[in-house]
Motif scaffolding. Structure first.
Motif, PDB file in Angstrom:
ATOM      1  N   LEU A  58      43.424  32.662  42.525  1.00 20.51           N
ATOM      2  CA  LEU A  58      44.261  31.564  42.032  1.00 20.51           C
ATOM      3  C   LEU A  58      45.463  31.353  42.942  1.00 20.51           C
ATOM      4  CD1 LEU A  58      44.251  32.253  38.175  1.00 20.51           C
ATOM      5  CD2 LEU A  58      42.764  30.746  39.497  1.00 20.51           C
ATOM      6  N   LEU A  59      46.012  32.428  43.470  1.00 19.61           N
ATOM      7  CA  LEU A  59      47.146  32.329  44.391  1.00 19.61           C
ATOM      8  C   LEU A  59      46.756  31.548  45.641  1.00 19.61           C
ATOM      9  CD1 LEU A  59      50.090  33.399  44.696  1.00 19.61           C
ATOM     10  CD2 LEU A  59      49.142  35.321  45.956  1.00 19.61           C
ATOM     11  N   THR A  60      45.520  31.739  46.088  1.00 25.16           N
ATOM     12  CA  THR A  60      45.021  30.997  47.246  1.00 25.16           C
ATOM     13  C   THR A  60      44.866  29.513  46.945  1.00 25.16           C
ATOM     14  OG1 THR A  60      43.859  32.905  48.153  1.00 25.16           O
ATOM     15  CG2 THR A  60      43.025  30.752  48.766  1.00 25.16           C
ATOM     16  N   TRP A  61      44.441  29.201  45.729  1.00 29.44           N
ATOM     17  CA  TRP A  61      44.221  27.793  45.362  1.00 29.44           C
ATOM     18  C   TRP A  61      45.513  27.042  45.076  1.00 29.44           C
ATOM     19  CZ3 TRP A  61      39.704  28.705  41.335  1.00 29.44           C
ATOM     20  CH2 TRP A  61      38.558  29.094  42.037  1.00 29.44           C
ATOM     21  N   ASP A  62      46.569  27.754  44.702  1.00 33.35           N
ATOM     22  CA  ASP A  62      47.819  27.095  44.348  1.00 33.35           C
ATOM     23  C   ASP A  62      48.464  26.475  45.580  1.00 33.35           C
ATOM     24  OD1 ASP A  62      50.852  26.959  43.673  1.00 33.35           O
ATOM     25  OD2 ASP A  62      49.887  27.369  41.751  1.00 33.35           O
ATOM     26  N   GLU A 349      46.308  38.381  52.676  1.00 35.54           N
ATOM     27  CA  GLU A 349      46.436  36.938  52.425  1.00 35.54           C
ATOM     28  C   GLU A 349      45.281  36.175  53.069  1.00 35.54           C
ATOM     29  OE1 GLU A 349      49.577  33.217  53.111  1.00 35.54           O
ATOM     30  OE2 GLU A 349      50.021  35.215  53.937  1.00 35.54           O
ATOM     31  N   LEU A 350      44.944  36.517  54.315  1.00 30.52           N
ATOM     32  CA  LEU A 350      43.847  35.818  54.983  1.00 30.52           C
ATOM     33  C   LEU A 350      42.504  36.173  54.349  1.00 30.52           C
ATOM     34  CD1 LEU A 350      42.823  33.950  57.141  1.00 30.52           C
ATOM     35  CD2 LEU A 350      42.887  35.845  58.776  1.00 30.52           C
ATOM     36  N   ASP A 351      42.313  37.448  53.998  1.00 31.42           N
ATOM     37  CA  ASP A 351      41.064  37.847  53.346  1.00 31.42           C
ATOM     38  C   ASP A 351      40.809  37.012  52.095  1.00 31.42           C
ATOM     39  OD1 ASP A 351      39.944  39.876  54.941  1.00 31.42           O
ATOM     40  OD2 ASP A 351      41.383  41.347  54.209  1.00 31.42           O
ATOM     41  N   TRP A 352      41.812  36.921  51.230  1.00 35.11           N
ATOM     42  CA  TRP A 352      41.603  36.225  49.961  1.00 35.11           C
ATOM     43  C   TRP A 352      41.632  34.710  50.117  1.00 35.11           C
ATOM     44  CZ3 TRP A 352      39.217  38.710  46.448  1.00 35.11           C
ATOM     45  CH2 TRP A 352      39.311  40.104  46.399  1.00 35.11           C
ATOM     46  N   ALA A 353      42.243  34.223  51.209  1.00 39.01           N
ATOM     47  CA  ALA A 353      42.162  32.792  51.489  1.00 39.01           C
ATOM     48  C   ALA A 353      40.715  32.393  51.787  1.00 39.01           C
ATOM     49  CB  ALA A 353      43.067  32.433  52.661  1.00 39.01           C
TER      50      ALA A 353
END
Length: 463
Positions: A58-62, A349-353
């Protein structure tokens, strides 16, 4: 407070819970049921694995400009998704520390599951294979691969951890190599490294994730050439179609163990000859691109009935989908420049993006296919608008107060606009202007090379 006001408040809370519940179900359908526990026996652990992974996605989508603001919304959505569970920690620093520490373990569970869903979806919509030929006549299971750099904040720690690739006025970067399934346009696997990481080495690490079989085809650009690499690709039972340029030296008329015809060439560098390794018999396909420039493609598929020139051109053209993935990641989801200052957090951050974009594609494309449209019509921007409103507990725009998340995602498709004039762009100061690869160098094999090839052929037959 009047009964009417209380009732309205309950309705609003109920609606928010409904939208976040829909989002939880949409995400949960693609996350593995085992390996991501929702309850933990450790009382000191404030983030259960499933909540941690969900919040990271969700943090990636925000789309918030500040990570702290995005975290608050993502955490609030997770709390609404699991109202009966123990509330997770409310510290952004604590969340990121936990995420960075546990990312590798959770990705080992999440990524194989996402791959299984990509295959299931592709087989369901009859796009697991594309094109003709492929040995059995049912087409190729095609995958494209490419690499790209992602910028990180210019901190001393990031520079020391990731490097700057040796260019002046360049900040720290991470290198990302991605494989995508051509039929669906969805991510299949990825690897991440520092600025000087090798996309070839990344590809070698990912070869085992490709399906076995004579119909698997790998599509790549001129950066993935080389005898050792291509030998490993074919050893794994995978065919390839790769663009080549002036950096590749080929032989003709070597008289190896295939019936030679027009287009048959051999890749046999001096290092391979010295080690008495076999020459690699290949087929060189020369085409003209849209700008009337020569395009040279090299493949191990020698039979034109299995892979015609026309099919080769169409397959390589569809490799462009990996470039669209990078554009979606960097531009649409806003990851052109990461925001975490520390190397561990920037890596997570990049992994979960990437995982977030991967999962968003699965959630959206499955709904689009159910509605009868093609996977290639998926609009990343439209999907982001839908899920961002759901994160905030709001209905999709323009669809009524009780909209359905599935229908909204099914409608997240590109418009039908057809460009009638060439796209004219203004001067882009950071736009790459790489020269196209030149023509590969091919020469007739020498007598000594023909003799060595004959000796190796006889040894192979004797064995």
């Amino acid at each position: 407070m009047s009964g009417r006001t209380c009732g309205r408040t309950r309705d609003v809370a109920s609606d928010r819970s409904s939208y976040t519940t829909d989002l939880r179900q949409a995400i949960g359908a693609y996350l593995p049921r085992s390996g991501l526990a929702l309850v933990t026996s450790d009382d000191k652990l404030r983030w259960a694995p499933r909540m941690l992974v969900t919040c990271a996605i969700l943090l990636t989508w925000d789309g918030a400009a500040l990570l702290a603001d995005a975290f608050e919304r993502a955490r609030a959505a997770v709390v609404a998704m699991y109202p009966s569970r123990r509330r997770p920690g409310d510290s952004y620093g604590g969340f990121m520390a936990t995420l960075a520490r546990q990312t590798a373990r959770h990705l080992a569970v999440v990524c194989p599951g996402l791959r299984r869903h990509v295959r299931r979806l592709a087989e369901r919509c009859s796009c697991w294979r594309i094109g003709g030929g492929g040995g059995g006549g049912g087409g190729w299971v095609a995958f494209g691969v490419d690499g790209s750099k992602v910028e990180c904040p210019m901190t001393a720690a990031n520079e020391a951890a990731f490097g700057t690739c040796g260019k002046q006025r360049t900040g720290p970067q991470q290198f990302l190599t991605t494989i995508f399934h051509v039929g669906t346009g969805l991510i299949w696997d990825y690897r991440r490294g520092d600025a000087r990481a090798s996309e070839r080495a990344h590809l070698l690490e990912m070869l085992d994730t490709l399906p076995d079989g004579p119909t698997t085809m790998l599509l790549a650009d001129a950066g993935f050439t080389g005898y050792d690499l291509l030998d490993r690709v074919t050893a794994g039972g995978c065919s390839f179609l790769i663009r080549v340029g002036a950096n590749v030296r080929l032989l003709t008329k070597l008289g190896w163990c295939v019936r030679e015809h027009e287009g048959v060439v051999y890749l046999w560098p001096a290092k391979a000859k010295k080690k008495r390794q076999r020459p690699m018999a290949l087929r060189l396909v020369t085409l003209l691109d849209g700008r009337n420039r020569k395009l040279h493609l090299l493949s191990d598929v020698l039979d034109a009935d299995r892979l015609s020139d026309r099919d080769a051109a169409d397959l390589y053209r569809r490799r462009w989908g990996v470039e669209l993935i990078f554009r979606s990641l960097k531009q649409t989801t806003g990851k052109r420049r990461l925001r975490c200052d520390s190397p561990a957090n920037a890596a997570a951050e990049l992994d979960w993006a990437v995982v977030g974009l991967w999962l968003l594609g699965l959630v959206s494309v499955e709904r689009i296919v159910e509605a009868g449209a093609e996977p290639g019509r998926w609009s990343v921007a439209s999907s982001l608008r839908v899920v961002r409103r759901a994160i905030e507990g709001r209905p999709p725009a323009g669809r009524g107060s009780r909209a359905d998340l599935r229908r909204a995602l099914a409608a997240a498709v590109k418009d039908g606009y057809a460009r009638t004039r060439p796209k004219a762009a203004r001067h882009w100061p950071h736009k790459k202007k790489d020269k196209p690869p030149g023509d590969p160098r091919a020469r007739t094999a020498s007598d000594s090379e023909i003799q060595l090839a004959a000796e190796l052929r006889d040894q192979r037959r004797a064995a």
